[in-house]
Design an enzyme around this catalytic site. Structure first.
Site, PDB file in Angstrom:
ATOM      1  N   LEU A  65      39.746  19.983 138.364  1.00 31.44           N
ATOM      2  CA  LEU A  65      39.835  19.811 139.886  1.00 31.44           C
ATOM      3  C   LEU A  65      40.520  21.184 140.602  1.00 31.44           C
ATOM      4  CD1 LEU A  65      40.498  16.097 140.769  1.00 31.44           C
ATOM      5  CD2 LEU A  65      38.564  17.386 140.369  1.00 31.44           C
ATOM      6  N   GLY A  66      40.772  22.089 139.843  1.00 29.24           N
ATOM      7  CA  GLY A  66      41.448  23.292 140.800  1.00 29.24           C
ATOM      8  C   GLY A  66      42.257  23.948 139.748  1.00 29.24           C
ATOM      9  N   GLY A  68      45.311  27.843 139.894  1.00 30.46           N
ATOM     10  CA  GLY A  68      46.339  28.452 140.745  1.00 30.46           C
ATOM     11  C   GLY A  68      46.872  29.505 139.983  1.00 30.46           C
ATOM     12  N   LYS A  78      48.329  18.699 135.325  1.00 29.00           N
ATOM     13  CA  LYS A  78      48.734  20.178 135.730  1.00 29.00           C
ATOM     14  C   LYS A  78      49.072  20.648 134.570  1.00 29.00           C
ATOM     15  CE  LYS A  78      50.994  22.802 139.295  1.00 29.00           C
ATOM     16  NZ  LYS A  78      51.763  22.656 140.667  1.00 29.00           N
ATOM     17  N   ASP A 177      57.005  25.867 151.443  1.00 25.73           N
ATOM     18  CA  ASP A 177      55.728  26.263 151.284  1.00 25.73           C
ATOM     19  C   ASP A 177      54.964  25.303 152.139  1.00 25.73           C
ATOM     20  OD1 ASP A 177      53.653  27.848 150.766  1.00 25.73           O
ATOM     21  OD2 ASP A 177      53.521  26.877 148.576  1.00 25.73           O
TER      22      ASP A 177
END
Length: 396
Positions: A65-66, A68, A78, A177
Site C-alpha cells: 500500500l505504500g 517511504g 510496516k 510532523d
C-alpha cells in the site's frame, strides 16, 4: 496483511491464500519504480518482501500500500529499512502504551498492534503491525474542487486533530510532523480490505525484478469514513524541551529555524498552517530556494515578518541568529527583501464576513512568534471559529 485472527489469540488462523505467479505487468528493469525514486534509495536496505509471503506463521502479505524513506507499507505491516539503528517511532509507541490516563484523544492516534523483527541477507528489519487505515486527508483534498475543503469539513477535521494532539501533549509527546499526509481516515467497513485482497488475486500488481528483488507498484485504496487518525510518529519527541532541527521545511516554527530551544508549541504552529492549507489555495510558506538553506530561511522568516509583524524583543533575545534578520528593534534587515504586499487578510480568499474574521483570529492565535503565546491544543479546540460562535457578537 495481518491474518484476521490476532497472533496472540488461540483461535485457529485462516489458511494462507494462493496468489498468481503470472498475469501481471512486468516493468522494464531500467524504469525507476516507487521507492527507487527516493534520493537515498539502496535496495539492500529494504526487506525483500513478496506478496503471498507468510510472516511469523500468522501474517500473510496480500498487497503493498505504500513506501517511504524508512519503511515500506504492506497493508498493515510496516517493514523498516535495515539501516534504522534506532527506531524512534517504536520508542514513542512504547511510551504511549505506558500512559494510563483516560483521554478521548487516544482514539485519534494510530495504535501499534504488534512489533517484531525480520532478518534478511543484508540485516535486521523492524516490523510494525497496525490497524489498517484509509486515504490521507491530503489525498481526499486533492479530490475536492480546487483542492480545498468546505469550512465545515475543515473545522470537523481540526476538532479531531486538536483532541489527538492534546492527548499527545498530555502524554509528554511532541509530534513535530503534523500535516495532511500524516492524517489518515479510519476505515469503518472491512469489505474495503477484502476487496484489496481479492483485486490482488484478480489483477496482480505490476512489478519489476532487479538483482533477485521484486519491487511492486502500490495498490491504491480508497475508502475510509471514520475518524481522523494522526499517524507517522517517526519524528516525534518525548519530553517537553528540545533543540536542533525538526519539522518539514514549510511547516517549521520560527524557533526551530533560529535554533532556539523548542517544545510542544511547534505542533500548534503546524496546526495553524494545516488549517490554512485545508481551506486556502495558496500556502503561506513555500520553499523558495531548495539549493540554499540559508536563503530559504531568509525568505521564510521575511514572509513571517510580513504576515505576523516584527518579532518582539523577548523573541529576538533568545538566539544570536536573529541578528542576521532583524535589528534590535525588530526591523527587518535580512538578506532578502520583505514581501510587503503579503498580509493574512488579503491572502485569505475562501471565506467572507464573520467566517473570515473568525478564521483569521484562529490562525493568528496559533501563529505567534512567542511559543508561549500560542493557544494550547485544548484552548484552540474552544476557539469561536471551531465552536460556531461569532467573535463580533461577543463570543469567546
Amino acid at each position: 496483511m495481518a491474518s484476521p485472527k490476532d497472533s496472540k489469540n488461540p483461535v485457529a488462523l485462516l489458511p494462507p491464500r494462493e496468489f498468481p505467479s503470472s498475469g501481471f505487468e512486468v516493468i522494464d528493469p531500467s524504469q525507476m519504480v516507487e521507492e527507487e525514486q527516493l534520493p537515498f534509495y539502496n535496495h539492500q536496505d529494504y526487506y525483500p518482501m513478496r506478496i503471498g509471503e507468510v510472516i511469523k506463521d500468522c501474517y500473510q502479505v496480500v498487497a503493498k500500500l505504500g513506501y517511504g524513506t524508512s519503511s515500506t507499507l504492506y497493508w498493515v505491516i510496516k517493514v523498516h529499512v535495515n539501516t534504522l539503528k534506532y527506531n524512534q517511532e517504536l520508542k514513542v509507541f512504547q511510551h504511549l502504551a505506558g500512559v494510563t490516563m483516560e483521554h478521548s484523544g487516544r482514539a485519534n492516534i494510530r495504535q501499534l498492534k504488534d512489533s517484531f523483527q525480520l532478518k534478511s541477507c543484508n540485516g535486521i528489519h523492524d516490523v510494525f503491525v497496525m490497524t489498517p487505515l484509509g486515504m490521507s486527508l491530503r489525498t481526499l483534498q486533492e479530490m475536492q474542487k480546487d483542492s480545498i475543503f468546505q469550512q465545515i469539513l475543515v473545522t470537523r477535521a481540526l476538532d479531531q486533530v486538536l483532541i489527538g494532539v492534546n492527548f499527545l501533549h498530555e502524554a509528554d509527546v511532541i509530534h513535530t510532523d503534523l500535516h495532511s499526509d500524516n492524517l489518515l481516515i479510519a476505515i469503518t467497513n472491512d469489505s474495503i480490505l477484502a476487496k484489496v485482497e481479492d483485486d490482488e488475486i484478480r489483477k496482480p500488481s505490476a512489478r519489476k525484478q532487479v538483482n533477485g528483488n521484486i519491487i511492486y507498484v502500490s495498490r491504491y485504496m480508497l475508502g475510509g469514513a471514520g475518524p481522523l487518525i494522526i499517524s507517522d510518529l517517526g519524528q516525534a519527541r518525548i519530553g517537553n524541551k528540545h533543540a536542533g532541527n525538526a519539522m518539514p521545511i514549510p511547516y517549521r516554527a520560527p524557533e526551530v529555524i533560529l535554533n532556539m530551544e523548542w517544545g510542544d508549541a511547534v505542533d500548534i504552529w503546524s496546526i495553524g498552517l494545516l488549517a490554512w492549507d485545508l481551506l486556502e489555495r495558496e500556502s503561506l510558506f513555500r520553499i523558495y530556494d531548495s539549493k540554499s538553506e540559508e536563503q530559504n530561511d531568509a525568505y521564510h522568516l521575511a514572509t513571517m515578518t510580513a504576515l505576523l509583524g516584527p518579532p518582539p524583543p523577548e523573541f529576538l533575545n533568545r538566539s544570536e541568529e536573529t541578528s542576521k534578520y532583524w535589528d534590535k528593534d525588530g526591523r527587518w534587515n535580512g538578506p532578502v527583501p520583505l514581501p510587503t504586499e503579503k498580509t493574512l487578510q488579503c491572502l485569505a480568499k475562501s471565506l467572507e464576513g464573520d467566517d473570515k474574521d473568525n478564521f483569521l483570529s484562529f490562525v493568528q492565535c496559533l501563529l505567534c512568534w512567542l511559543p508561549e503565546e500560542r493557544l494550547t491544543a485544548g484552548q484552540a479546540y474552544y476557539h469561536p471559529w471551531l465552536r460556531g460562535k461569532n467573535l463580533s457578537a461577543g463570543g469567546d
